[in-house]
Design a protein around this motif. Structure first.
Motif, PDB file in Angstrom:
ATOM      1  N   GLY A 106      48.369  13.984  21.531  1.00  0.00           N
ATOM      2  CA  GLY A 106      46.987  14.468  21.454  1.00  0.00           C
ATOM      3  C   GLY A 106      46.075  13.518  20.703  1.00  0.00           C
ATOM      4  N   ARG A 107      46.632  12.411  20.242  1.00  0.00           N
ATOM      5  CA  ARG A 107      45.841  11.460  19.439  1.00  0.00           C
ATOM      6  C   ARG A 107      46.037  10.072  20.012  1.00  0.00           C
ATOM      7  N   ASN A 108      45.456   9.850  21.171  1.00  0.00           N
ATOM      8  CA  ASN A 108      45.638   8.558  21.845  1.00  0.00           C
ATOM      9  C   ASN A 108      44.341   8.210  22.556  1.00  0.00           C
ATOM     10  N   SER A 109      44.374   7.165  23.396  1.00  0.00           N
ATOM     11  CA  SER A 109      43.139   6.777  24.099  1.00  0.00           C
ATOM     12  C   SER A 109      42.913   7.614  25.354  1.00  0.00           C
ATOM     13  N   GLU A 158      59.113  23.145  18.524  1.00  0.00           N
ATOM     14  CA  GLU A 158      58.010  22.286  18.087  1.00  0.00           C
ATOM     15  C   GLU A 158      57.634  22.670  16.656  1.00  0.00           C
ATOM     16  N   LYS A 159      57.565  21.677  15.781  1.00  0.00           N
ATOM     17  CA  LYS A 159      57.355  22.015  14.361  1.00  0.00           C
ATOM     18  C   LYS A 159      55.934  22.480  14.058  1.00  0.00           C
ATOM     19  N   GLU A 160      54.969  22.030  14.832  1.00  0.00           N
ATOM     20  CA  GLU A 160      53.580  22.404  14.526  1.00  0.00           C
ATOM     21  C   GLU A 160      53.237  23.755  15.159  1.00  0.00           C
ATOM     22  N   HIS A 161      52.215  24.398  14.601  1.00  0.00           N
ATOM     23  CA  HIS A 161      51.778  25.670  15.185  1.00  0.00           C
ATOM     24  C   HIS A 161      50.905  25.428  16.413  1.00  0.00           C
ATOM     25  N   LEU A 214      52.071   8.440  27.708  1.00  0.00           N
ATOM     26  CA  LEU A 214      51.329   9.567  28.276  1.00  0.00           C
ATOM     27  C   LEU A 214      51.284   9.404  29.805  1.00  0.00           C
ATOM     28  N   THR A 215      50.882   8.217  30.233  1.00  0.00           N
ATOM     29  CA  THR A 215      50.802   7.915  31.669  1.00  0.00           C
ATOM     30  C   THR A 215      52.138   8.178  32.359  1.00  0.00           C
ATOM     31  N   SER A 216      53.230   7.788  31.679  1.00  0.00           N
ATOM     32  CA  SER A 216      54.554   7.818  32.299  1.00  0.00           C
ATOM     33  C   SER A 216      55.243   9.159  32.170  1.00  0.00           C
ATOM     34  N   GLY A 270      55.943  26.145  15.467  1.00  0.00           N
ATOM     35  CA  GLY A 270      56.164  26.472  14.061  1.00  0.00           C
ATOM     36  C   GLY A 270      57.645  26.468  13.704  1.00  0.00           C
ATOM     37  N   TYR A 271      58.458  25.794  14.498  1.00  0.00           N
ATOM     38  CA  TYR A 271      59.904  25.681  14.244  1.00  0.00           C
ATOM     39  C   TYR A 271      60.230  24.208  14.016  1.00  0.00           C
ATOM     40  N   GLU A 272      60.342  23.844  12.761  1.00  0.00           N
ATOM     41  CA  GLU A 272      60.707  22.455  12.458  1.00  0.00           C
ATOM     42  C   GLU A 272      62.228  22.338  12.339  1.00  0.00           C
ATOM     43  N   GLY A 286      55.810  17.505  22.629  1.00  0.00           N
ATOM     44  CA  GLY A 286      54.776  16.562  23.071  1.00  0.00           C
ATOM     45  C   GLY A 286      54.838  16.439  24.587  1.00  0.00           C
ATOM     46  N   CYS A 287      54.076  15.483  25.149  1.00  0.00           N
ATOM     47  CA  CYS A 287      54.051  15.372  26.614  1.00  0.00           C
ATOM     48  C   CYS A 287      55.437  15.024  27.161  1.00  0.00           C
ATOM     49  N   VAL A 288      56.255  14.312  26.382  1.00  0.00           N
ATOM     50  CA  VAL A 288      57.575  13.931  26.896  1.00  0.00           C
ATOM     51  C   VAL A 288      58.527  15.128  26.879  1.00  0.00           C
ATOM     52  N   LEU A 310      57.606  10.648  16.466  1.00  0.00           N
ATOM     53  CA  LEU A 310      57.604   9.904  15.198  1.00  0.00           C
ATOM     54  C   LEU A 310      58.835  10.202  14.336  1.00  0.00           C
ATOM     55  N   HIS A 311      59.539  11.308  14.628  1.00  0.00           N
ATOM     56  CA  HIS A 311      60.714  11.684  13.818  1.00  0.00           C
ATOM     57  C   HIS A 311      62.014  11.593  14.616  1.00  0.00           C
ATOM     58  N   ALA A 312      61.957  11.041  15.813  1.00  0.00           N
ATOM     59  CA  ALA A 312      63.147  11.035  16.682  1.00  0.00           C
ATOM     60  C   ALA A 312      64.299  10.260  16.045  1.00  0.00           C
ATOM     61  N   ASN A 329      66.465  15.175  22.238  1.00  0.00           N
ATOM     62  CA  ASN A 329      65.656  14.823  21.068  1.00  0.00           C
ATOM     63  C   ASN A 329      64.420  14.076  21.571  1.00  0.00           C
ATOM     64  N   ALA A 330      63.274  14.780  21.527  1.00  0.00           N
ATOM     65  CA  ALA A 330      62.001  14.169  21.957  1.00  0.00           C
ATOM     66  C   ALA A 330      60.999  14.312  20.824  1.00  0.00           C
ATOM     67  N   ALA A 331      61.475  13.975  19.604  1.00  0.00           N
ATOM     68  CA  ALA A 331      60.685  14.279  18.401  1.00  0.00           C
ATOM     69  C   ALA A 331      59.722  13.170  18.004  1.00  0.00           C
TER      70      ALA A 331
HETATM   71  C1  LIG Z   1      46.738   5.416  19.063  1.00  0.00           C
HETATM   72  C2  LIG Z   1      47.522   5.632  20.331  1.00  0.00           C
HETATM   73  C3  LIG Z   1      46.936   5.369  21.569  1.00  0.00           C
HETATM   74  C4  LIG Z   1      47.660   5.558  22.744  1.00  0.00           C
HETATM   75  N1  LIG Z   1      47.024   5.429  23.941  1.00  0.00           N
HETATM   76  C5  LIG Z   1      47.694   5.707  25.089  1.00  0.00           C
HETATM   77  C6  LIG Z   1      47.023   5.671  26.343  1.00  0.00           C
HETATM   78  O1  LIG Z   1      45.823   5.456  26.419  1.00  0.00           O
HETATM   79  N2  LIG Z   1      47.750   5.902  27.469  1.00  0.00           N
HETATM   80  C7  LIG Z   1      49.083   6.189  27.426  1.00  0.00           C
HETATM   81  O2  LIG Z   1      49.696   6.364  28.474  1.00  0.00           O
HETATM   82  N3  LIG Z   1      49.747   6.268  26.241  1.00  0.00           N
HETATM   83  C8  LIG Z   1      49.080   6.060  25.078  1.00  0.00           C
HETATM   84  N4  LIG Z   1      49.720   6.163  23.882  1.00  0.00           N
HETATM   85  C9  LIG Z   1      51.157   6.500  23.865  1.00  0.00           C
HETATM   86  C10 LIG Z   1      51.405   7.981  24.060  1.00  0.00           C
HETATM   87  O3  LIG Z   1      50.474   8.751  23.328  1.00  0.00           O
HETATM   88  C11 LIG Z   1      52.833   8.294  23.600  1.00  0.00           C
HETATM   89  O4  LIG Z   1      53.725   7.396  24.239  1.00  0.00           O
HETATM   90  C12 LIG Z   1      53.253   9.726  23.968  1.00  0.00           C
HETATM   91  O5  LIG Z   1      52.281  10.650  23.545  1.00  0.00           O
HETATM   92  C13 LIG Z   1      54.593  10.055  23.340  1.00  0.00           C
HETATM   93  O6  LIG Z   1      54.830  11.428  23.537  1.00  0.00           O
HETATM   94  P1  LIG Z   1      55.998  12.174  22.784  1.00  0.00           P
HETATM   95  O7  LIG Z   1      56.077  13.534  23.377  1.00  0.00           O
HETATM   96  O8  LIG Z   1      57.211  11.316  22.796  1.00  0.00           O
HETATM   97  O9  LIG Z   1      55.561  12.192  21.242  1.00  0.00           O
HETATM   98  P2  LIG Z   1      54.666  13.218  20.407  1.00  0.00           P
HETATM   99  O10 LIG Z   1      53.422  13.554  21.101  1.00  0.00           O
HETATM  100  O11 LIG Z   1      54.537  12.605  19.060  1.00  0.00           O
HETATM  101  O12 LIG Z   1      55.545  14.521  20.369  1.00  0.00           O
HETATM  102  C14 LIG Z   1      56.647  14.687  19.532  1.00  0.00           C
HETATM  103  C15 LIG Z   1      56.582  16.121  19.017  1.00  0.00           C
HETATM  104  O13 LIG Z   1      57.755  16.365  18.256  1.00  0.00           O
HETATM  105  C16 LIG Z   1      57.411  17.227  17.193  1.00  0.00           C
HETATM  106  N5  LIG Z   1      58.442  17.068  16.172  1.00  0.00           N
HETATM  107  C17 LIG Z   1      58.719  15.978  15.438  1.00  0.00           C
HETATM  108  N6  LIG Z   1      59.742  16.222  14.593  1.00  0.00           N
HETATM  109  C18 LIG Z   1      60.120  17.507  14.809  1.00  0.00           C
HETATM  110  C19 LIG Z   1      61.112  18.331  14.234  1.00  0.00           C
HETATM  111  N7  LIG Z   1      61.920  17.886  13.272  1.00  0.00           N
HETATM  112  N8  LIG Z   1      61.239  19.595  14.681  1.00  0.00           N
HETATM  113  C20 LIG Z   1      60.426  20.057  15.674  1.00  0.00           C
HETATM  114  N9  LIG Z   1      59.450  19.312  16.246  1.00  0.00           N
HETATM  115  C21 LIG Z   1      59.304  18.051  15.817  1.00  0.00           C
HETATM  116  C22 LIG Z   1      56.041  16.709  16.769  1.00  0.00           C
HETATM  117  O14 LIG Z   1      55.323  17.684  16.035  1.00  0.00           O
HETATM  118  C23 LIG Z   1      55.400  16.348  18.095  1.00  0.00           C
HETATM  119  O15 LIG Z   1      54.608  17.397  18.622  1.00  0.00           O
HETATM  120  C24 LIG Z   1      49.019   5.992  22.690  1.00  0.00           C
HETATM  121  C25 LIG Z   1      49.603   6.266  21.437  1.00  0.00           C
HETATM  122  C26 LIG Z   1      48.860   6.114  20.278  1.00  0.00           C
HETATM  123  C27 LIG Z   1      49.480   6.483  18.966  1.00  0.00           C
END
Ligand SMILES: Cc1cc2nc3c(=O)[nH]c(=O)nc-3n(C[C@H](O)[C@H](O)[C@H](O)COP(=O)(O)OP(=O)(O)OC[C@H]3O[C@@H](n4cnc5c(N)ncnc54)[C@H](O)[C@@H]3O)c2cc1C
Length: 400
Positions: free
Chosen positions: A45-48, A34-37, A382-384, A170-172, A12-14, A203-205, A199-201
């Motif tokens: 990718g699913r935020n505001s 990254e587990k997804e393809h 996302l911002t941070s 595609g590697y979970e 993800g972005c982090v 929803l599954h972290a 660990n930047a997983a």
């Molecule tokens: C509805 C919504 C609205 C938001 N709006 C904003 C906004 O407007 N501005 C803003 O700054 N922030 C916003 N946020 C917050 C922001 O989207 C998140 O803080 C940020 O995207 C977190 O990034 P991440 O990389 O930690 O998580 P994710 O994007 O969830 O990435 C984690 C990745 O880990 C992968 N993964 C998980 N488990 C495994 C595994 N076992 N093996 C391999 N890969 C794995 C997942 O497939 C995923 O791609 C919003 C969030 C939501 C849900």
């Protein structure tokens, strides 16, 4: 068996920002698993898609620093890498005296955090920015921007690949084990041995962290946020971004209007308990995830507060009854009608909850001698993401 110096679980972005900063400042052989393809399938990718300059956060907090710095760095990044990003500004609207008072706090925070703002004291001033918004006062922050978060994630991935990082899609990661020299990771596509782990997983972290005894006093409780899109012929209802005055206790609540970089106006999100960490539709159920949530003592304690039960009920109503969602949307823009709104996408927040029933509102990561577990990359994650990823990369680089 595949070997690298560092494995970052989660693209993800982090996770990708950590990879970028490790690649820039070290010679380490870095892999992202990254587990997804496809990238950006979950939170990133699913935020505001809003860049929030730091007026919402107390001065001197990490959240304020990361958000303020993140906003300006991300605008530069997007300009350099051709990622759509529009500096539209945001209007935070107060509907009553209590909210107007809270705007003063936001203004003080903006001042202290070096964020540009203007207080608008009348509806006429509000209408100069947003002709259809209704409120008695507003804070206008011109630096807020709308960004295409999916293209941002892909730009990061392409940049790190150019710098020699291996991005495995595609590697979970199904199992994490500590070994004498680091970690053994079992994945859906083979095994990895690494001395260092990030660990930047998302929803599954928590699940991965628990496998190595980290963060056991926390659990992710998934909250779905659903969006509607304003029909294109009514998109004039919002020119930029219109937000409600946040409730400091429940900062992620309150539907808002965002004009995306593709010109679409989205309204949302609500925040309803998701029946699974990836249950994007309100009919999706993952029995294992749901059981884990319902039996989690932190969740049960969270629900023991009357306020939370009321909030849960209201949000549930907004999910299953369009007229309730419309009513919530009319609070900011009274002219919007149910017929103007069509159902759009949903995102799921990885809301970290502690065993004592508290919502964790600040970024949280746990360091080990050879690992960093990012348990709460909370909004505005996302911002941070650029300064936060740099911070984590710095922590890991110190360990190597
Ligand atoms: C509805 C919504 C609205 C938001 N709006 C904003 C906004 O407007 N501005 C803003 O700054 N922030 C916003 N946020 C917050 C922001 O989207 C998140 O803080 C940020 O995207 C977190 O990034 P991440 O990389 O930690 O998580 P994710 O994007 O969830 O990435 C984690 C990745 O880990 C992968 N993964 C998980 N488990 C495994 C595994 N076992 N093996 C391999 N890969 C794995 C997942 O497939 C995923 O791609 C919003 C969030 C939501 C849900």
């Amino acid at each position: 068996m595949m070997r690298h110096d560092v494995a970052i679980v989660g693209g993800g972005c982090v996770g990708l920002s950590v990879a970028k900063h490790l690649a820039e400042r070290t010679d380490l052989d870095v892999a992202v698993l990254e587990k997804e393809h496809h990238l950006a399938a979950h939170q990133s990718g699913r935020n505001s898609g809003v860049l929030h300059p730091g007026f919402n956060y107390p001065p001197d907090s990490k959240k304020a620093r990361f958000a303020t710095e993140g906003t300006s760095r991300m605008k530069e990044y997007c300009a350099e890498h051709g990622v759509p990003c529009d500096e539209l500004g945001v209007l935070v609207v107060a509907k009553d005296d209590a909210e107007e008072e809270r705007l003063e706090t936001l203004a003080e925070q903006a001042e202290a955090n070096g964020v540009e703002y203007e207080l608008l004291r009348s509806e006429a001033e509000i209408h100069e920015h947003e002709p259809y918004a209704e409120g008695q006062a507003a804070l206008y922050a011109p630096e807020a921007a709308s960004v295409d978060s999916q293209q941002y994630v892909y730009a990061l991935a392409s940049e790190v690949r150019d710098e020699g990082v291996d991005v495995y899609t595609g590697y979970e990661v199904t199992r994490v084990e500590e070994t004498a020299d680091g970690y053994h990771l079992a994945t859906s596509n083979g095994h990895f041995e690494v001395p260092y782990l990030v660990n930047a997983a998302g929803l599954h972290a928590d699940e991965l962290a628990h496998q190595v005894g980290v963060g056991e006093q926390y659990q992710v409780v998934p909250f779905r946020g659903e969006y509607y899109e304003v029909r294109p012929e009514r998109a004039e209802l919002c020119q930029t971004m219109i937000y409600p005055t946040p409730n400091p206790e429940l900062p992620f609540l309150g539907v808002h209007y965002t004009r995306r970089t593709d010109g679409k106006v989205i309204v949302g999100p609500n925040a309803v308990l998701a029946f699974g960490r990836e249950a994007y539709d309100n009919t999706d159920v993952d029995l294992r995830d749901l059981y884990e949530t319902l039996t989690y003592e932190g969740f049960r304690k969270l629900l023991s507060s009357k306020l939370m039960v009321k909030v849960a009920w209201d949000e549930l109503n907004k999910s299953y009854r369009k007229e309730k969602f419309t009513e919530a949307s009319q609070r900011l823009v009274p002219d919007v009608r149910a017929a103007d709104l069509q159902q759009s996408y949903a995102g799921i927040r990885a809301q970290l909850v502690s065993d004592d029933g508290e919502l964790v509102k600040d970024p949280l990561f746990v360091e080990r001698e050879d690992a960093v577990h990012i348990l709460n990359a909370v909004s505005p994650g996302l911002t941070s993401s650029l300064p936060f990823g740099e911070h984590i990369a710095g922590k890991l680089a110190e360990k190597v």
